[in-house]
Every structure is written in C-alpha cells, then in structure tokens.
Design a protein around this motif. Structure first.
Motif, short mmCIF file in Angstrom:
data_model
loop_
_atom_site.label_atom_id
_atom_site.label_comp_id
_atom_site.label_asym_id
_atom_site.label_seq_id
_atom_site.Cartn_x
_atom_site.Cartn_y
_atom_site.Cartn_z
N ASP A 28 27.75 33.97 34.41
CA ASP A 28 27.30 35.35 34.28
C ASP A 28 28.21 36.17 33.34
OD1 ASP A 28 29.57 35.73 35.84
OD2 ASP A 28 28.46 36.21 37.66
N GLN A 29 29.12 35.48 32.65
CA GLN A 29 30.01 36.09 31.66
C GLN A 29 30.71 37.32 32.25
OE1 GLN A 29 28.27 36.38 27.63
NE2 GLN A 29 26.62 35.06 28.36
N THR A 30 31.36 37.08 33.39
CA THR A 30 31.97 38.18 34.12
C THR A 30 33.37 37.81 34.60
OG1 THR A 30 29.81 38.95 34.91
CG2 THR A 30 31.74 39.69 36.15
N VAL A 31 34.29 38.76 34.50
CA VAL A 31 35.63 38.64 35.06
C VAL A 31 35.60 39.28 36.44
CG1 VAL A 31 38.05 39.37 34.87
CG2 VAL A 31 36.77 38.68 32.81
N TYR A 32 36.11 38.56 37.43
CA TYR A 32 36.15 39.07 38.81
C TYR A 32 37.61 39.27 39.22
CZ TYR A 32 31.23 37.78 39.17
OH TYR A 32 29.88 37.71 38.98
N ILE A 33 37.88 40.40 39.87
CA ILE A 33 39.25 40.69 40.27
C ILE A 33 39.30 41.51 41.55
CG2 ILE A 33 39.35 42.73 38.78
CD1 ILE A 33 42.32 42.02 38.29
N ASP A 34 40.17 41.11 42.44
CA ASP A 34 40.51 41.89 43.63
C ASP A 34 41.84 42.57 43.31
OD1 ASP A 34 41.48 42.82 46.09
OD2 ASP A 34 40.55 41.19 47.21
N LEU A 35 41.85 43.88 43.29
CA LEU A 35 43.04 44.62 42.87
C LEU A 35 44.24 44.39 43.78
CD1 LEU A 35 41.35 47.97 41.83
CD2 LEU A 35 42.08 46.09 40.35
N ASP A 36 44.00 43.94 45.02
CA ASP A 36 45.12 43.62 45.90
C ASP A 36 45.98 42.50 45.34
OD1 ASP A 36 44.63 45.54 47.78
OD2 ASP A 36 43.57 44.24 49.17
N PHE A 37 45.42 41.75 44.41
CA PHE A 37 46.17 40.63 43.86
C PHE A 37 47.41 41.10 43.10
CE2 PHE A 37 47.11 36.99 41.21
CZ PHE A 37 47.01 35.98 42.13
N PHE A 38 47.32 42.28 42.51
CA PHE A 38 48.49 42.80 41.80
C PHE A 38 49.64 43.06 42.77
CE2 PHE A 38 45.23 44.56 38.64
CZ PHE A 38 45.35 43.46 37.82
N LYS A 39 49.32 43.48 43.99
CA LYS A 39 50.36 43.65 45.00
C LYS A 39 50.95 42.30 45.38
CE LYS A 39 48.00 47.65 47.06
NZ LYS A 39 47.35 48.17 48.30
N THR A 40 50.10 41.29 45.46
CA THR A 40 50.57 39.94 45.78
C THR A 40 51.51 39.43 44.70
OG1 THR A 40 48.54 39.47 46.98
CG2 THR A 40 49.85 37.58 46.29
N MET A 41 51.19 39.69 43.44
CA MET A 41 52.05 39.28 42.34
C MET A 41 53.45 39.86 42.51
SD MET A 41 49.72 39.67 38.90
CE MET A 41 51.11 39.26 37.85
N GLN A 42 53.51 41.13 42.85
CA GLN A 42 54.80 41.79 43.01
C GLN A 42 55.57 41.24 44.20
OE1 GLN A 42 54.54 46.05 43.37
NE2 GLN A 42 56.74 46.34 43.21
N GLN A 43 54.86 41.03 45.31
CA GLN A 43 55.52 40.59 46.53
C GLN A 43 55.93 39.12 46.49
OE1 GLN A 43 52.53 41.59 49.42
NE2 GLN A 43 52.89 43.80 49.25
N SER A 44 55.10 38.27 45.87
CA SER A 44 55.36 36.83 45.92
C SER A 44 56.23 36.31 44.79
CB SER A 44 54.04 36.06 45.95
OG SER A 44 53.31 36.27 44.76
N ILE A 45 56.11 36.91 43.59
CA ILE A 45 56.90 36.40 42.47
C ILE A 45 57.68 37.49 41.75
CG2 ILE A 45 55.36 34.43 42.08
CD1 ILE A 45 54.23 35.98 39.66
#
Length: 278
Positions: free
Chosen positions: A123-140
């Motif tokens: 469907d030529q679409t990017v999917y994103i859950d914005l909570d992932f940015f918080k995970t990036m900060q917390q995990s790495i």
C-alpha cells in the motif's frame, strides 16, 4: 498523513523497520525466545492483541512528535521530488504515513508496534507508533528530533527502493536462495535505506537549513546502536553473524554518514560490493 491512534485489532508484527530489532530484543529477553525468531524475516508473527477501539489521549509530547513526523514526511517529498527530477527517474510518488498505536491493518497484513516503524510496499505506506521514539530513548539512549527524522527517512528510503524496482527485485531474489543468502540481501537493502536517509538529511539541510548542532551526532549514535551485532551482544552477550539482516553497527554508521556527506543518490549501491567488504 493518517491518524489511526486509538484503533487496534488482532495483530501480528510486521518487521522491516529501521529499529524494529530494538523492541524485538526486549520482547525476546522477557519471553525467553530467540532474537532470530523475531528479526529473521521482514514479515513475522509476534502475537495477538484484543480487537476493537481503545481510548487514547495523546499528551503534549506525542502531539509534538506527530507534527514533527508530518514535517519530516513533507521534507522527504520535497527532497525526493527534486532528486527524481534531476536524475530523470520520472515522477516521485510520495508514500503515505499512518500513525497508530498498538496494532494496525495494513496492505501487508496486520502490523504491530512491537516491531517498530515499517514500510509496506503493498500500500506504499510508512507505519509508525510514536511511542517507539520513547523506546529508542529508554532502551538505547537515542533521542533528538533529527534522530527521529532519521527513522522516518530510512523507511521512506525503502519506498524509494520500491519506486526504483530495487525492493521487489531483492525480495524476489530472497525467495530463491538460502536463509543465509536472503539475510545478506536484506542487509544490503537496509544499508541502502540508511544511505538514502543520509542523502535526505544532506539535501533537506541544503534546502531548509534543518540540521542543528548535535543533530548528526545524535543520528550517528542511533545508527551505532541498532546494528545486529550490538543488539545481539546486548541480548545474549555474543553476536550471530549468520542471522544478521540489518547489518553491523559500523556498517550502518558508515552508510548513513556517506549519504549525509555526499547527498548523492548514485553513490549508494550496496548490491555490487562484496559482502565481506562492508
């Protein structure tokens, strides 16, 4: 840009996102599973969630990230429209972006936030859950707006691969070879998407002066912590090169940096280089 936050359904995870392995590593550590179980393919089942609509009230930071994502997506359209025109590649058809939380219906099946941001060529679409940015900060420990923009630009890089025929060709080849060889092709795709993200950063800065002090360092820091070797060592204390499908940290840093330095879409051929020379 489509907002589907608050809508969830029975979901299985769809991989292929730039930092999906971060969450996958956390999930497998908690469940006792193998990292390769969730990171070995672009499409994989991770579990199920309840069907229905859930209450979702975004806070101020999430709304800021929503606006940032929309701005970055618009920036990628400006940059790649210009590049396609310059290179004579025809008209650039920008991808859609769907922001969701939990799970989402896609043209590739049901998607899960557990695997991070991803691109679906069906469907030529990017999917994103914005909570992932918080995970990036917390995990790495990866944070900053340009770092988040890198995530989105990488997924748009997969869309560019789709438009140029690279993505379909690679997936076709992957279906005809061994798992080890398929993983190597996947690494080549991911490194090229990193390069394209760098090209976007270079051109976007040239057009809009978007890069501020510390931005590049934040993106490089993120790239250094999302390599297969880094995540596997973090999870198991050792690396498993035969299961790499995104590439070593140093490779990801190298290709992102090259794109940022050159801004040239023609110097990102990751498919003609011997795998041992990445």
């Amino acid at each position: 840009m489509v907002d589907r936050r608050g809508v969830s359904g029975k979901a299985v995870g769809i991989g292929g996102g730039i930092v999906g392995l971060i969450v996958a590593a956390i999930v497998t550590l908690m469940s006792g599973g193998s990292l390769s179980d969730v990171a070995g393919t672009a499409l994989g089942m991770l579990g199920e969630q309840q069907t229905g609509r859930t209450a979702h009230t975004p806070d101020a930071e999430e709304e800021r990230l929503y606006d940032l994502s929309a701005k970055v997506l618009a920036g990628t359209e400006d940059v790649w429209t210009q590049i396609f025109r310059e290179q004579g590649w025809g008209e650039y058809r920008p991808p859609k972006m769907v922001v969701y939380n939990g799970s989402v219906q896609t043209g590739c099946g049901q998607g899960s936030s557990q695997t991070g941001p991803f691109y679906c060529s069906a469907d030529q679409t990017v999917y994103i859950d914005l909570d992932f940015f918080k995970t990036m900060q917390q995990s790495i420990g990866a944070s900053g707006d340009f770092c988040y923009a890198y995530v989105i630009a990488h997924e748009v890089g997969h869309h560019v691969q789709y438009l140029l025929g690279t993505l379909d060709d690679a997936h076709s080849r992957m279906s005809r070879v061994s798992e080890r060889e398929a993983n190597e092709i996947s690494v080549r795709l991911e490194l090229q998407a990193d390069y394209y993200a760098g090209v976007w950063g270079n051109r976007d800065n040239e057009m809009f002066g978007s890069i501020e002090p510390g931005d590049v360092e934040n993106a490089i820091n993120a790239a250094s912590k999302i390599g297969d070797d880094y995540l596997q060592k973090k999870a198991y204390g050792r690396e498993m090169p035969e299961s790499f499908n995104h590439g070593r940290s140093e490779w990801r840093v190298r290709w992102l940096s090259k794109g940022l330095k050159t801004g040239d879409p023609l110097q990102g051929d990751t498919f003609s280089i011997p795998y041992s020379q990445f």
